[in-house]
Design a protein around this motif. Structure first.
Motif, PDB file in Angstrom:
ATOM      1  N   ARG A 112       0.833  -1.212   0.000  1.00  0.00           N
ATOM      2  CA  ARG A 112       0.000   0.000   0.000  1.00  0.00           C
ATOM      3  C   ARG A 112       0.862   1.254   0.000  1.00  0.00           C
ATOM      4  O   ARG A 112       0.552   2.244  -0.673  1.00  0.00           O
ATOM      5  CB  ARG A 112      -0.935  -0.015   1.195  1.00  0.00           C
ATOM      6  CG  ARG A 112      -2.016  -1.085   1.114  1.00  0.00           C
ATOM      7  CD  ARG A 112      -2.943  -1.038   2.316  1.00  0.00           C
ATOM      8  NE  ARG A 112      -3.931  -2.088   2.273  1.00  0.00           N
ATOM      9  CZ  ARG A 112      -5.079  -2.026   1.608  1.00  0.00           C
ATOM     10  NH1 ARG A 112      -5.356  -0.936   0.911  1.00  0.00           N
ATOM     11  NH2 ARG A 112      -5.939  -3.026   1.624  1.00  0.00           N
TER      12      ARG A 112
ATOM     13  N   LEU B 295      -2.666   8.249   1.215  1.00  0.00           N
ATOM     14  CA  LEU B 295      -3.542   7.218   0.649  1.00  0.00           C
ATOM     15  C   LEU B 295      -4.903   7.761   0.230  1.00  0.00           C
ATOM     16  O   LEU B 295      -5.734   7.004  -0.284  1.00  0.00           O
ATOM     17  CB  LEU B 295      -3.739   6.100   1.677  1.00  0.00           C
ATOM     18  CG  LEU B 295      -2.471   5.326   2.064  1.00  0.00           C
ATOM     19  CD1 LEU B 295      -2.768   4.364   3.210  1.00  0.00           C
ATOM     20  CD2 LEU B 295      -1.924   4.564   0.867  1.00  0.00           C
TER      21      LEU B 295
ATOM     22  N   ALA C 207      -6.185   0.573   5.805  1.00  0.00           N
ATOM     23  CA  ALA C 207      -4.943   0.749   5.047  1.00  0.00           C
ATOM     24  C   ALA C 207      -4.067   1.829   5.669  1.00  0.00           C
ATOM     25  O   ALA C 207      -2.828   1.710   5.702  1.00  0.00           O
ATOM     26  CB  ALA C 207      -5.262   1.104   3.599  1.00  0.00           C
TER      27      ALA C 207
END
Length: 344
Positions: free
Chosen positions: A68, A262, A314
């Motif tokens: 990620r 993110l 995440a």
């Protein structure tokens, strides 16, 4: 019988010498240098072995987090890395503020970097406290006063975090809707009952075991004396309290930076406030570095603020990779180096 010397004064007779005791003599000599080097080498390699075992057990989370982060915004990740480093500086400031003696800044910062690695292996900050206590002893601080500094450190951090939480409640009354995050009445009663039971058990233990009273009262006397001295010196109480207040802000800022990298749809204040609530709720759970309970609580609080569950998860995984896994091996190497240099 006495002997008469030339000057006429009597002299005592020589004492009788006891025969040599039977059996081999007791080993009173120092430990051999080879054995000492072997023990020190074992202690130096132990953190690396623990990290290797942890990596094998938690390899899926490590792989997912790295994957990620590889697709995240590098600028925000760089900011998160700088904030992570500032967290070690804040920890060193708090440690310095908890002892009257001046500690060497470079070694102190290195010890806190190494303590971070130890803290993620053992629960309830035992690893970090053990490394710091050994460092203080190597700096000539007695065990009782070093232990008192750890107690002051452990007391100041939650008090400062509570003050920061109150400031957030006052500064952001409309933006932070936290009604769903507050515990119900039964949970509050359970927590209060647990605290009261712990205090009552401590009092009963001290009353039932008289041999514990003297060391406990001596420890409290040392801790109170040092705390009083420290709070008369701005060069100590300012880094103590400001460093403790900056720690949760820096941690929350790291999470926010990872989340922004993110695409997390939350503000900085919401993320920091989520960390303050989550860490307060799970602070009594003895997990290594807060991993596990704090992660779940952070995902829950950020979801309550409107973040998607997958993105919140995440973010926390990326935060753990950045603050735990990436510094873990360098921290273990620094820990081993400090042991080899006899700074620990």
């Amino acid at each position: 019988m006495t002997l008469m010397p030339l000057d006429g004064l009597p002299q005592p007779a020589a004492p009788a010498v006891d025969p040599a005791p039977l059996g081999p003599p007791a080993p009173t000599g120092p430990r051999s240098p080879a054995a000492a080097r072997a023990v020190r080498l074992t202690i130096s390699l132990l953190p690396l072995l623990l990290i290797a075992g942890w990596a094998v057990v938690d390899r899926r989370s490590l792989y997912d987090g790295v994957a990620r982060l590889a697709s995240a915004d590098p600028a925000w990740l760089l900011i998160a890395g700088v904030l992570t480093a500032l967290g070690w500086v804040a920890a060193a400031c708090v440690r310095q503020g908890a002892v009257p003696e001046r500690l060497p800044p470079g070694l102190l910062l290195a010890s806190q970097f190494a303590a971070g690695a130890a803290n993620h292996v053992l629960p309830a900050s035992i690893g970090a406290h053990a490394v710091t206590l050994r460092f203080l002893q190597r700096q000539g601080i007695p065990l009782a006063r070093g232990t008192a500094s750890l107690a002051l450190y452990s007391l100041v951090k939650p008090v400062a975090k509570t003050a920061v939480l109150l400031v957030f409640l006052i500064a952001f009354p409309d933006m932070l809707h936290f009604g769903d995050l507050l515990p119900d009445t039964s949970t509050v009663v359970l927590i209060a009952g647990g605290i009261a039971a712990a205090l009552a058990a401590t009092v009963v233990l001290l009353a039932a075991v008289p041999s514990l009273r003297r060391p406990v009262t001596g420890f409290l006397g040392t801790a109170l004396t040092d705390a009083r001295v420290l709070h008369t010196r701005p060069s100590r109480y300012l880094p103590l309290w400001l460093g403790a207040a900056a720690t949760p802000l820096l941690q929350g800022s790291v999470i926010a930076a990872v989340g922004f990298a993110l695409g997390l749809p939350l503000s900085w204040a919401q993320v920091v406030f989520a960390l303050l609530i989550a860490s307060t709720a799970v602070g009594a759970v003895p997990a290594p570095g807060g991993i596990g309970p704090l992660d779940a609580a952070m995902v829950f609080t950020m979801t309550a603020f409107g973040a998607p569950v997958g993105l919140a998860t995440a973010t926390i995984i990326g935060y753990r990779v950045l603050t735990v896994w990436i510094p873990l091996l360098p921290g273990a190497l620094v820990l081993s180096a400090l042991v080899q240099r006899k700074a620990l």
